[in-house]
Write a protein that holds these residues in place. Structure first.
Motif, PDB file in Angstrom:
ATOM      1  N   THR A 116      19.358 118.742  20.632  1.00  0.00           N
ATOM      2  CA  THR A 116      20.132 119.840  20.045  1.00  0.00           C
ATOM      3  C   THR A 116      19.473 121.189  20.319  1.00  0.00           C
ATOM      4  O   THR A 116      20.159 122.191  20.573  1.00  0.00           O
ATOM      5  N   CYS A 117      18.148 121.206  20.295  1.00  0.00           N
ATOM      6  CA  CYS A 117      17.414 122.467  20.504  1.00  0.00           C
ATOM      7  C   CYS A 117      17.450 122.921  21.956  1.00  0.00           C
ATOM      8  O   CYS A 117      17.339 124.123  22.234  1.00  0.00           O
ATOM      9  N   HIS A 161      27.140 120.358  20.377  1.00  0.00           N
ATOM     10  CA  HIS A 161      26.358 119.897  19.229  1.00  0.00           C
ATOM     11  C   HIS A 161      27.168 118.947  18.342  1.00  0.00           C
ATOM     12  O   HIS A 161      26.598 118.054  17.699  1.00  0.00           O
ATOM     13  N   PRO A 215      19.922 122.428  24.842  1.00  0.00           N
ATOM     14  CA  PRO A 215      21.171 121.861  25.369  1.00  0.00           C
ATOM     15  C   PRO A 215      21.372 122.043  26.867  1.00  0.00           C
ATOM     16  O   PRO A 215      22.458 121.787  27.366  1.00  0.00           O
ATOM     17  N   LEU A 251      26.920 115.566  19.915  1.00  0.00           N
ATOM     18  CA  LEU A 251      25.593 115.009  19.626  1.00  0.00           C
ATOM     19  C   LEU A 251      25.549 114.416  18.222  1.00  0.00           C
ATOM     20  O   LEU A 251      25.003 113.324  18.005  1.00  0.00           O
TER      21      LEU A 251
END
Length: 502
Positions: free
Chosen positions: A426-427, A225, A429, A228
């Protein structure tokens, strides 16, 4: 090119068929294409000034008009002889070789690197033959879309139509009961094009982050994350470029890096291959829908087929047995099958959502491949993002008056959309799961469900051939696509939810 033969009414049987359809066809005048359903089909960008919408008839109505005025006969002959490819005015038409390169670039992306994961969900031999069959079906659906576009262009005397326009015009010139849904058909196709491209952008975001993380994990470990988040600002800045002209060098660099990365990846896969008995020849039924989603995601090029054909210098060379489309798709199917087969054979059940993540960790060349592919996909994001933002941006701009306000709104829109793809990545991965979900939901709708529906409606007045073979074929493809859509979406969502609970 498909030729339309104008039938001459003969015999009582022919007259009976004509009489059964005549009440419908006599109403197919210009008024059917205007008014409350949104007006005539949008002319192509390259259409000449005198391009107008004309009466649309089936073969039966042409036959029926044989006993009418000579003007009707002449209009029917003009429509039948109209060649849309001769009425296109293009500023920069592409050659056959250029179109082939664009077709390959439109189909080869992150999907090819996910094919070993698809083979894991299907089994070695099911994946081998299934991918070839899937490629043949997808290629046939591309031909269907092009043929329907040509048929509708002849009817409406339009030089070119895009995917959404083909859906709109097929309903607008189809059975009277379906014409009220023409605008809905256009919106559905446009929506799925938007969803597909946004899904590709999510995959690209996650692909770049995972590959950079895999390289950096050799030195220090950071959560994916964080990578990202680090990528978000450069991605926003890059996608504020509005002119495709300035993205051409970016596209060229991305293509070169992709080819280099694939070549080195192949060298790793083909080195010290194990025996075929070390992997499953056939996987379980439960994972087959995941294979379907990933495979149909990989054949992602149906959205570029009509734009490429419309922009060719010699569009007659696009179709045909040895045409540009078949040549390009044979290359694509062989590449996908090879990467999937050898990648799964090499790494077995340990294969990951992208084959680059399976390359040796400490090896300098493999680290270079990951970085090369990460940069290539990062640069390719802008081209994928160009499609959805140009679907939404005109609507947003229409709500503002001044040029400054329009530009500011467009900038905010681009920032919001890039951030939206970042949040989705992000939700979810898990790269394999998101690829399978995007493929099952949107790619199957565009590649397998929309083309047979469009063909059935487009040829309603023309006929479906001997024994209605075209109708049966379209129904089989439609059922296949719907099953893949339902079961692929269900299996992908189940896998995503299962990953989040563990």
């Amino acid at each position: 090119m498909r030729k339309i033969w104008i039938p001459i009414p003969e015999g009582a049987a022919r007259k009976k068929k004509m009489t059964e359809r005549q009440p419908l066809l006599l109403q197919s005048d210009a008024s059917d294409y205007e008014g409350s359903r949104g007006g005539p089909a949008r002319p192509a960008r390259s259409s000449p000034p005198d391009n107008t919408l004309v009466n649309v008839h089936s073969e039966d109505s042409i036959a029926a008009s044989g006993s009418g005025s000579g003007d009707d006969d002449q209009a029917a002959l003009d429509k039948a002889s109209y060649n849309p490819t001769l009425h296109r005015t293009l500023e920069h038409p592409t050659s056959n070789s250029e179109t082939l390169v664009h077709l390959l670039k439109g189909n080869i992306g992150t999907g090819i690197l996910a094919m070993p994961d698809a083979f894991k969900n299907a089994g070695l031999y099911v994946g081998l033959f299934g991918t070839l069959i899937m490629g043949a079906i997808c290629t046939h659906c591309m031909h269907m879309l092009v043929n329907c576009s040509h048929e509708l262009c002849r009817r409406l005397q339009q030089p070119a139509l895009d995917f959404s326009d083909v859906a709109y015009c097929s309903f607008e010139t189809g059975p009277l009961g379906l014409r009220r849904y023409s605008l809905l058909a256009r919106r559905i196709v446009t929506t799925f094009l938007f969803i597909t491209q946004i899904g590709f952008c999510c995959v690209y975001f996650l692909f770049v982050a995972l590959n950079i993380k895999d390289v950096m994990d050799h030195y220090f470990k950071i959560d994916v994350h964080i990578y990202l988040l680090i990528m978000l600002m450069p991605m926003i800045v890059l996608n504020l470029v509005r002119n495709l002209k300035y993205l051409t060098p970016v596209s060229l660099i991305a293509a070169i890096l992709t080819v280099a990365g694939l070549a080195i990846t192949f060298s790793y896969m083909l080195h010290d291959l194990p025996d075929v008995h070390t992997v499953k020849p056939i996987a379980s039924w439960a994972t087959l829908p995941l294979y379907f989603g990933t495979a149909i995601y990989a054949f992602e090029g149906i959205g570029v087929v009509l734009p490429l054909e419309n922009n060719m210098r010699t569009p007659d060379d696009f179709g045909g047995t040895t045409g540009v489309l078949n040549t390009g798709m044979v290359v694509v199917a062989c590449l996908y099958t090879s990467v999937g087969f050898f990648g799964y054979l090499k790494y077995g059940e340990d294969v990951k959502g992208s084959i680059t993540l399976n390359l040796p960790q400490g090896d300098g060349l493999s680290q270079l491949v990951r970085l090369t592919m990460a940069v290539a996909i990062f640069l390719s994001y802008t081209l994928q993002f160009y499609v959805p933002v140009n679907i939404v941006e005109p609507f947003v701009r229409s709500h503002f008056d001044t040029t400054r306000a329009k530009d500011l709104a467009a900038t905010i829109l681009r920032t919001v959309l890039v951030t939206f793809t970042f949040l989705l990545a992000t939700c979810i991965p898990n790269l394999g799961s998101i690829i399978s979900l995007v493929g099952a939901v949107s790619s199957s709708a565009l590649a397998l469900i929309a083309p047979p529906i469009i063909e059935i409606i487009t040829y309603y007045h023309v006929g479906y051939g001997r024994y209605n073979w075209m109708l049966w074929k379209d129904f089989l493809i439609l059922i296949f696509g719907l099953c893949g859509f339902v079961f692929g979406t269900w299996a992908s969502l189940a896998q995503i939810l299962n990953d989040r609970t563990h």
